[in-house]
Design a protein around this motif. Structure first.
Motif, short mmCIF file in Angstrom:
data_model
loop_
_atom_site.label_atom_id
_atom_site.label_comp_id
_atom_site.label_asym_id
_atom_site.label_seq_id
_atom_site.Cartn_x
_atom_site.Cartn_y
_atom_site.Cartn_z
N ALA A 85 -11.12 -8.62 -6.84
CA ALA A 85 -11.54 -7.86 -8.02
C ALA A 85 -11.27 -6.36 -7.89
O ALA A 85 -11.55 -5.60 -8.82
N GLY A 86 -10.72 -5.92 -6.78
CA GLY A 86 -10.44 -4.50 -6.59
C GLY A 86 -11.66 -3.67 -6.28
O GLY A 86 -11.63 -2.44 -6.38
N LEU A 87 -12.75 -4.32 -5.88
CA LEU A 87 -13.99 -3.61 -5.55
C LEU A 87 -14.05 -3.25 -4.06
O LEU A 87 -14.91 -2.48 -3.64
N LEU A 88 -13.15 -3.85 -3.27
CA LEU A 88 -13.12 -3.60 -1.84
C LEU A 88 -11.66 -3.61 -1.40
O LEU A 88 -10.91 -4.51 -1.75
N ARG A 89 -11.25 -2.58 -0.67
CA ARG A 89 -9.87 -2.49 -0.20
C ARG A 89 -9.77 -3.16 1.17
O ARG A 89 -10.42 -2.74 2.13
N PRO A 90 -8.97 -4.23 1.30
CA PRO A 90 -8.89 -4.93 2.58
C PRO A 90 -8.22 -4.09 3.64
O PRO A 90 -7.42 -3.19 3.35
N GLY A 91 -8.52 -4.40 4.89
CA GLY A 91 -7.91 -3.67 5.99
C GLY A 91 -6.45 -4.03 6.18
O GLY A 91 -5.63 -3.18 6.54
N HIS A 92 -6.10 -5.28 5.94
CA HIS A 92 -4.73 -5.76 6.12
C HIS A 92 -4.44 -6.80 5.04
O HIS A 92 -5.34 -7.38 4.45
N GLY A 93 -3.14 -7.03 4.80
CA GLY A 93 -2.74 -8.06 3.86
C GLY A 93 -2.61 -7.54 2.45
O GLY A 93 -2.68 -6.33 2.19
N GLN A 94 -2.43 -8.48 1.53
CA GLN A 94 -2.12 -8.09 0.16
C GLN A 94 -2.77 -9.03 -0.84
O GLN A 94 -2.87 -10.24 -0.62
N VAL A 95 -3.21 -8.45 -1.96
CA VAL A 95 -3.67 -9.20 -3.13
C VAL A 95 -2.77 -8.79 -4.29
O VAL A 95 -2.70 -7.61 -4.63
N ARG A 96 -2.09 -9.75 -4.88
CA ARG A 96 -1.18 -9.45 -5.98
C ARG A 96 -1.60 -10.24 -7.22
O ARG A 96 -1.74 -11.46 -7.17
N LEU A 97 -1.80 -9.51 -8.32
CA LEU A 97 -1.98 -10.13 -9.63
C LEU A 97 -0.65 -10.02 -10.34
O LEU A 97 -0.27 -8.94 -10.81
N GLU A 98 0.09 -11.11 -10.37
CA GLU A 98 1.49 -11.12 -10.78
C GLU A 98 2.25 -10.04 -9.99
O GLU A 98 2.37 -10.14 -8.78
N ASP A 99 2.72 -8.97 -10.64
CA ASP A 99 3.51 -7.97 -9.92
C ASP A 99 2.69 -6.78 -9.43
O ASP A 99 3.25 -5.84 -8.86
N THR A 100 1.37 -6.83 -9.62
CA THR A 100 0.53 -5.68 -9.25
C THR A 100 -0.08 -5.89 -7.87
O THR A 100 -0.78 -6.89 -7.63
N ALA A 101 0.18 -4.95 -6.96
CA ALA A 101 -0.45 -4.96 -5.65
C ALA A 101 -1.81 -4.28 -5.77
O ALA A 101 -1.91 -3.05 -5.89
N VAL A 102 -2.88 -5.07 -5.75
CA VAL A 102 -4.21 -4.57 -6.07
C VAL A 102 -4.67 -3.53 -5.06
O VAL A 102 -5.24 -2.48 -5.42
N GLU A 103 -4.40 -3.76 -3.77
CA GLU A 103 -4.91 -2.85 -2.74
C GLU A 103 -4.25 -1.47 -2.80
O GLU A 103 -4.76 -0.50 -2.20
N ALA A 104 -3.13 -1.35 -3.52
CA ALA A 104 -2.44 -0.06 -3.61
C ALA A 104 -2.93 0.79 -4.79
O ALA A 104 -2.55 1.95 -4.91
N LEU A 105 -3.75 0.21 -5.66
CA LEU A 105 -4.18 0.92 -6.86
C LEU A 105 -5.22 1.99 -6.53
O LEU A 105 -6.07 1.80 -5.67
N ARG A 106 -5.15 3.11 -7.28
CA ARG A 106 -6.09 4.21 -7.12
C ARG A 106 -6.43 4.77 -8.50
O ARG A 106 -5.67 4.62 -9.46
N GLY A 107 -7.59 5.41 -8.58
CA GLY A 107 -7.95 6.18 -9.77
C GLY A 107 -7.89 5.39 -11.06
O GLY A 107 -8.41 4.28 -11.17
#
Length: 532
Positions: free
Chosen positions: A324-346
């Motif tokens: 849900a983008g409420l916690l940034r993981p230490g490693h790995g990736q969460v992708r919603l289609e083409d969006t890398a969730v852990e890279a999102l800011r602001g």
């Protein structure tokens, strides 16, 4: 023939609400023999907890026994004053409550709390009290007892706390235990161990158990007889096998149909559409060094339902928060289609949350008690979508209708709604921004079986009509078997097993998954055609 240990005859209970009295239980009768288990089952408001409270002499201040008798070991205790009832509680009749966290004193050790029961009932010798505490802790499987006796409630798990409550309940070898939803908040494997413990103690001591539960699977496995209640009246009663195999009333048949642990799993379609969510090699450590996730990976096709299951501490909620983008993981990736969730800011992260919405376990705690239903559903639109007021009102009304909320409910506060209605409000609020993924975190575990069934039907209907994708986080494997396409079994942050639900449930490869599945209550078979 000797009289039963407990005989309830023509019981009536009334509550005072304002200047009026309301009848909540009418003409209830049953008997309970030594060593027997009788389950009181029914929806919220059916009167089962009020009956249990009356037997214990613990009705709330605005409640009273208006008719009938409660005969314990040959003596009618229905109208005894508190000074006569208090010595009975613990000695001849004991309670195992639902919530161990709120039932134990957080600032006293568990040993001191067990010892207090012995002291209150006349054991003055401190050495004998402490010896008995150690015996009880070992008996309920809380060894090493010498260590446990000095621990505080916050140092123990939910299952361990429930064992402490059982130790308190059996400390004085009562003839009757009233178990009020004793395992409803526990994982299936912990639930099984607690119920096995109660069965063992019952067999050893001949203790009778009055089991209050909304889980028909638990009742099917553990009770000798069932009493089905509806709106304070008896709907059906009899031996468990007879009631389950040949229910006589339409209401009892509907309850059984609604119970996921008793129903045959429906066939699921293959989940093979385009991937909407992809989780790859996800790992996360908390500041205290605890590794909550370790290399977790799975995918969810668009329009499918994927379940995350496992015991408490397995990492389910941490994983859901990462998705849900409420916690940034230490490693790995969460992708919603083409969006890398852990890279999102602001602002990009804020806008992402339009696409992924959460529905929590407790709708009352997640809804603002000061807002009316209309405002609760509308709030995400005010935050994210600059729409004219009339358009917002139209969307709210349309969505409320879609989730089965009558128009007159829109002006009510959450406190004026039932549990099922509150969960419908929470679902409507989550859907108002038209998300692509719903994360359902124990979203039906706090609901009665019939309300739960209606919410699950609603979710299935919304998925069919709107193409929604669900990530279903739960400890209830019976629900998983009924409604999900694929499942990931987590254990201590790692994937223990994964795949299509039918495959995992029918042919689990790991011992852990086999134990989880074997612990699902409701193994009692219902003859084919019994519920038609």
């Amino acid at each position: 023939m000797s009289p039963p240990l407990l005989a309830v005859d023509g019981l009536g209970i009334r509550y005072r609400v304002g200047r009026e009295e309301r009848q909540v239980v009418s003409d209830i009768s049953f008997g309970l023999e030594a060593g027997e288990v009788l389950a009181l089952v029914g929806e919220s408001g059916s009167g089962k907890t009020s009956i249990a409270q009356a037997v214990l002499g613990l009705l709330p201040g605005n409640g009273r026994i208006s008719a009938g008798r409660i005969v314990l070991e040959g003596t009618d205790i229905a109208h005894w004053p508190e000074r006569r009832l208090a010595p009975l509680r613990g000695a001849r009749i004991a309670l195992v409550p639902q919530d161990p966290v709120t039932s134990l004193n957080p600032v006293r050790t568990v040993g001191a709390q067990i010892e207090e029961v012995l002291e209150l009932h006349g054991e003055r010798d401190r050495t004998r009290r402490r010896t008995r505490v150690l015996e009880l802790l070992e008996r309920v499987g809380l060894g090493p007892a010498a260590q446990r006796t000095g621990q505080y409630p916050h140092e123990l798990s939910g299952g361990m706390l429930q064992r402490v409550l059982i130790a308190i309940a059996v400390a004085l070898r009562p003839a009757l235990i009233v178990a009020d939803e004793p395992t409803s908040a526990l994982d299936v494997t912990v639930q099984r161990r607690i119920l096995d413990l109660l069965d063992e103690l019952r067999r050893e001591d001949g203790t009778a158990v009055l089991l209050v539960t909304h889980d028909l699977g638990v009742a099917a496995d553990r009770a000798d007889r069932l009493l089905v209640l509806r709106r304070g009246q008896e709907e059906e009663s009899g031996p468990t096998a007879r009631v389950l195999g040949a229910p006589r009333s339409a209401y009892a048949r509907q309850l059984l149909r609604d119970a996921p642990s008793l129903a045959a799993p429906p066939p699921r379609r293959p989940a093979d559409g385009p991937v909407l969510l992809r989780v790859e090699a996800l790992a996360h450590d908390y500041p205290n060094g605890h590794r909550a996730l370790d290399g977790v990976a799975f995918t969810i096709p668009r329009g499918a339902t994927h379940a995350l299951v496992g015991e408490s501490g397995s990492g389910k909620t941490t994983l859901a928060r990462c998705v849900a983008g409420l916690l940034r993981p230490g490693h790995g990736q969460v992708r919603l289609e083409d969006t890398a969730v852990e890279a999102l800011r602001g602002e990009a992260l804020r806008q992402f949350r339009r696409q992924v919405q959460l529905v929590y376990q407790n709708p009352f705690a997640s809804l603002d008690p000061r807002q009316r239903v209309r405002e609760i559903i509308e709030e995400p639109l005010r935050n994210f979508a600059p729409l004219p007021r009339a358009e917002r009102a139209r969307r709210v009304a349309g969505l409320a209708e879609r989730v089965g909320l009558a128009p007159e409910l829109l002006n009510r506060l959450p406190a004026a709604l039932s549990g099922g209605q509150r969960q419908r409000v929470a679902i409507a609020r989550a859907l108002v921004l038209q998300p692509r993924l719903l994360v359902l975190d124990e979203a039906v575990s706090a609901l009665d079986v019939s309300v739960q069934a209606r919410i699950l039907e609603l979710l299935a209907e919304l998925q069919r009509d709107l193409g929604l994708t669900y990530l279903f986080v739960t400890h209830d494997l019976a629900v998983v078997r009924q409604i999900t396409d694929t499942v990931t079994v987590l254990r201590q942050g790692r994937v223990e097993e994964a795949g299509p639900v039918g495959q995992v449930f029918a042919r689990p490869r790991s011992d852990y998954a086999r134990d989880l599945i074997a612990a699902i209550p409701g193994r009692t078979a219902i003859p084919e055609g019994a519920l038609s």
